[in-house]
Write a protein that holds these residues in place. Structure first.
Motif, mmCIF file in Angstrom:
data_model
loop_
_atom_site.group_PDB
_atom_site.id
_atom_site.type_symbol
_atom_site.label_atom_id
_atom_site.label_comp_id
_atom_site.label_asym_id
_atom_site.label_seq_id
_atom_site.Cartn_x
_atom_site.Cartn_y
_atom_site.Cartn_z
ATOM 1 N N MET A 22 0.835 -1.212 0.000
ATOM 2 C CA MET A 22 0.000 0.000 0.000
ATOM 3 C C MET A 22 0.866 1.257 0.000
ATOM 4 O O MET A 22 0.604 2.230 -0.704
ATOM 5 N N ALA A 23 1.933 1.227 0.813
ATOM 6 C CA ALA A 23 2.832 2.374 0.881
ATOM 7 C C ALA A 23 3.502 2.614 -0.461
ATOM 8 O O ALA A 23 3.697 3.762 -0.887
ATOM 9 N N GLY A 24 3.843 1.514 -1.142
ATOM 10 C CA GLY A 24 4.472 1.649 -2.445
ATOM 11 C C GLY A 24 3.528 2.239 -3.468
ATOM 12 O O GLY A 24 3.927 3.077 -4.299
ATOM 13 N N PHE A 25 2.257 1.832 -3.426
ATOM 14 C CA PHE A 25 1.252 2.363 -4.350
ATOM 15 C C PHE A 25 1.039 3.850 -4.103
ATOM 16 O O PHE A 25 0.936 4.649 -5.043
ATOM 17 N N THR A 26 0.980 4.226 -2.827
ATOM 18 C CA THR A 26 0.811 5.635 -2.464
ATOM 19 C C THR A 26 1.980 6.467 -2.968
ATOM 20 O O THR A 26 1.800 7.564 -3.501
ATOM 21 N N LYS A 27 3.186 5.923 -2.809
ATOM 22 C CA LYS A 27 4.376 6.648 -3.255
ATOM 23 C C LYS A 27 4.369 6.825 -4.773
ATOM 24 O O LYS A 27 4.770 7.882 -5.295
ATOM 25 N N LYS A 28 3.910 5.814 -5.503
ATOM 26 C CA LYS A 28 3.856 5.912 -6.947
ATOM 27 C C LYS A 28 2.910 7.040 -7.380
ATOM 28 O O LYS A 28 3.221 7.804 -8.304
ATOM 29 N N ILE A 29 1.753 7.130 -6.723
ATOM 30 C CA ILE A 29 0.803 8.194 -7.067
ATOM 31 C C ILE A 29 1.395 9.558 -6.768
ATOM 32 O O ILE A 29 1.343 10.483 -7.592
ATOM 33 N N ASN A 30 1.991 9.696 -5.575
ATOM 34 C CA ASN A 30 2.588 10.978 -5.191
ATOM 35 C C ASN A 30 3.702 11.384 -6.150
ATOM 36 O O ASN A 30 3.789 12.552 -6.558
ATOM 37 N N ASP A 31 4.550 10.440 -6.512
ATOM 38 C CA ASP A 31 5.664 10.745 -7.406
ATOM 39 C C ASP A 31 5.167 11.095 -8.807
ATOM 40 O O ASP A 31 5.709 11.990 -9.470
ATOM 41 N N ALA A 32 4.114 10.367 -9.263
ATOM 42 C CA ALA A 32 3.584 10.626 -10.599
ATOM 43 C C ALA A 32 2.994 12.029 -10.693
ATOM 44 O O ALA A 32 3.222 12.760 -11.665
#
Length: 582
Positions: free
Chosen positions: A1-11
């Motif tokens: 979940m943390a990885g998915f959140t980071k991907k959205i934030n970075d994108a």
């Protein structure tokens, strides 16, 4: 979940959105440390839930003005029991529900989009009470008609446009003595408390009386005799007790634990208890007015267009009384303190204040959004719009950019289509909210300079006259006049005596000067004069702080900017010198 959140934030950070709002990782030279897209969304939701109560509370208070409804009862100038008048008030309240949500959505979204600040706006508490009970009067019994009062607000907004462009609005707010600023917030808090204790917009715990200004009440409104509760019926109203325990004590306990959305939770609980028709606390009794309200409530989700209060200004200003001018001036003064103080306080809380100039980037745009919002709000039939200190709830959740305010604005827009729910919130559900907001605003009393008489007495006069005269305007006038008289005489005596006649505790006097550091002209004019091409934005670096939680002095759920201005009037460490704001 943390990885998915980071991907959205970075994108998002790597997109044009991230660069526009200066999210961390966007590559912008002045990206805001710690700002993340999903954090901004969560912060916006926190801001909305902290201030969503304004939709119903503002509508309830403004409805007491009578709006555009006309009273034709020759025996009762307030038409309190007139059926047609009360049916008209029902329509007016729905108009105010739609208007409040719409202007909050528009101004909050624009604040985020154009000024890139995490600050939401809506019609201000205190200002709406002054508009209703002092300017227009209960059911239109005041010195200025509802339509003329809207005209004053429309003019006020465009006056603010000019003042904001020239920097005078910021300067005027900073030049008012700190004791008067603080006392104004406390006085408004006491004023709102009285409103929350009465029948029209509160729990009905007090009422007027022939022999005393106020008297204990608490009976059903239908049991009032000449406006007074008979002795055997006092404190017997089930609505009052539901409001006190389910809306008052419950909300207070939730606030003690810093539960987000505590105020809206208390309001919703009391409302849900009051919606069944066959209970002793129902908001929908089997009467013509109750039936009309219930029929609207059953729609649940619908769009109620503004029918009676849209573009309702009266432009016959030439025939207006002197009270019109007093109302315009007081709206200007109170709103200057309210919005300007809140914007500065929230900008500092978000770490966006430049300590050298005491200004924040995009301040001119922020003030213009507020100014235009005031005039547009008057076209919707509403009292002045202002920045809300409930924005601190979102900032404490990590909101640092305009995405926070835009999210709150979108939530307000969605609420427009649930007008039947917001229109069915009874006054005893919001009465304790007003009392709680009043309690929060009174926190500023501890920051008043009680050690020097020249500061403390004018402050006391200000906070006492407001609730006792039921007028914010008279309180402000009394406080400023008393401050000028006392301190001018003290100065003259000291000058004439060659410094031999001085008051006791003079060393505790708060310094005052009109020569505010940073000057009168706003930063954008200074930058334009220096030839900077993009003069609307400051490209110099300023430190950005990341508070993990709101400071203890920050009232999370009230927009009392005077209190915040007082908190700003403390010693600030800058690395070069200590500067005490007046």
């Amino acid at each position: 979940m943390a990885g998915f959140t980071k991907k959205i934030n970075d994108a998002v950070a790597g997109s044009i959105v991230g660069r526009r709002f200066r999210l961390e990782g966007s590559g912008h030279a002045k990206s805001r440390e710690g700002s993340r897209f999903l954090t901004e969304i969560r912060a916006g939701l926190a801001t909305f839930f902290a201030m969503a109560y304004i939709i119903s509370v503002n509508a309830t208070i403004l409805t007491d003005s009578g709006g555009t409804c006309v009273c034709t009862d020759t025996t009762d100038i307030t038409c309190t029991t007139d059926l047609d008048y009360n049916l008209c008030l029902g329509v007016i309240r729905r108009d105010f529900i739609t208007g409040t949500a719409a202007i909050a959505a528009l101004t909050s979204f624009c604040m985020g989009l154009f000024a890139n600040m995490p600050i939401a706006l809506a019609p201000g508490m205190g200002l709406n009470a002054y508009f209703t009970y002092t300017v227009v009067g209960f059911h239109g019994t005041g010195p200025v008609t509802y339509r003329l009062a809207l005209t004053a607000i429309f003019i006020e907004g465009f006056v603010f446009v000019g003042l904001s462009l020239l920097g005078l609005r910021q300067w005027l707010a900073r030049v008012i003595p700190a004791s008067i600023k603080l006392a104004s917030g406390v006085g408004i808090g006491l004023y709102l408390t009285i409103i929350g204790l009465t029948y029209s917009a509160g729990i009905g715990a007090i009422t007027g009386a022939p022999s005393t200004p106020l008297e204990l009440a608490g009976c059903l409104q239908s049991e009032l005799v000449d406006g007074v509760c008979p002795g055997s019926t006092k404190m017997r109203s089930p609505m009052m007790w539901v409001g006190i325990f389910c809306g008052g004590f419950l909300t207070a306990i939730l606030l003690a634990y810093r539960v987000k959305g505590a105020i809206i939770a208390g309001i919703l609980l009391v409302s849900i208890i009051s919606w069944p028709r066959n209970s002793s606390v129902t908001y929908f009794p089997h009467t013509p007015v109750g039936d009309d309200n219930f029929n609207f409530f059953k729609k649940v989700a619908t769009f109620h267009s503004i029918k009676e209060t849209l573009n309702a200004q009266d432009w016959n200003v030439a025939g207006a009384s002197g009270q019109f001018g007093l109302a315009l001036i007081t709206f200007l003064y109170v709103d200057i303190l309210d919005c300007t103080g809140t914007l500065y306080s929230m900008a500092r809380f978000a770490g966006a204040i430049d300590e050298e100039t005491q200004d924040f980037e995009g301040s001119a745009v922020a003030y213009l959004v507020d100014a235009f919002g005031i005039s547009i709000g008057s076209l919707f039939g509403l009292s002045p719009v202002t920045a809300f200190i409930e924005s601190g709830a979102g900032i404490s959740e990590g909101g640092k950019t305009g995405l926070t305010a835009m999210t709150a604005g979108i939530c307000f827009f969605i609420s427009i289509f649930f007008a039947p729910i917001f229109a069915s919130i009874p006054p005893w559900a919001t009465g304790c909210t007003l009392i709680i907001v009043g309690a929060m605003m009174c926190k500023a009393a501890k920051d008043i300079n009680w050690r020097y008489w020249g500061d403390s007495f004018p402050a006391f006069v200000t906070l006492a006259v407001m609730p006792f005269t039921y007028s914010i305007a008279y309180g402000l006038i009394a406080g400023i006049v008393s401050y000028i008289i006392i301190n001018t005489i003290i100065w003259l005596l000291e000058a004439v005596s060659g410094g031999r006649i001085v008051p006791a505790d003079k060393e505790f006097r708060e310094p005052w000067t009109y020569k505010i550091k940073g000057g009168i002209l706003p930063a954008w004019i200074v930058r334009a004069a220096s030839g900077q091409k993009d003069f609307w934005h400051d490209h110099s670096e300023y430190p950005v702080t990341t508070p993990s939680s709101p400071p203890s002095s920050l009232p999370d759920y009230t927009h009392n900017s005077e209190a915040m201005v007082g908190n700003e009037a403390k010693v600030l460490e800058t690395g070069k010198a200590n500067e005490k704001l007046s």
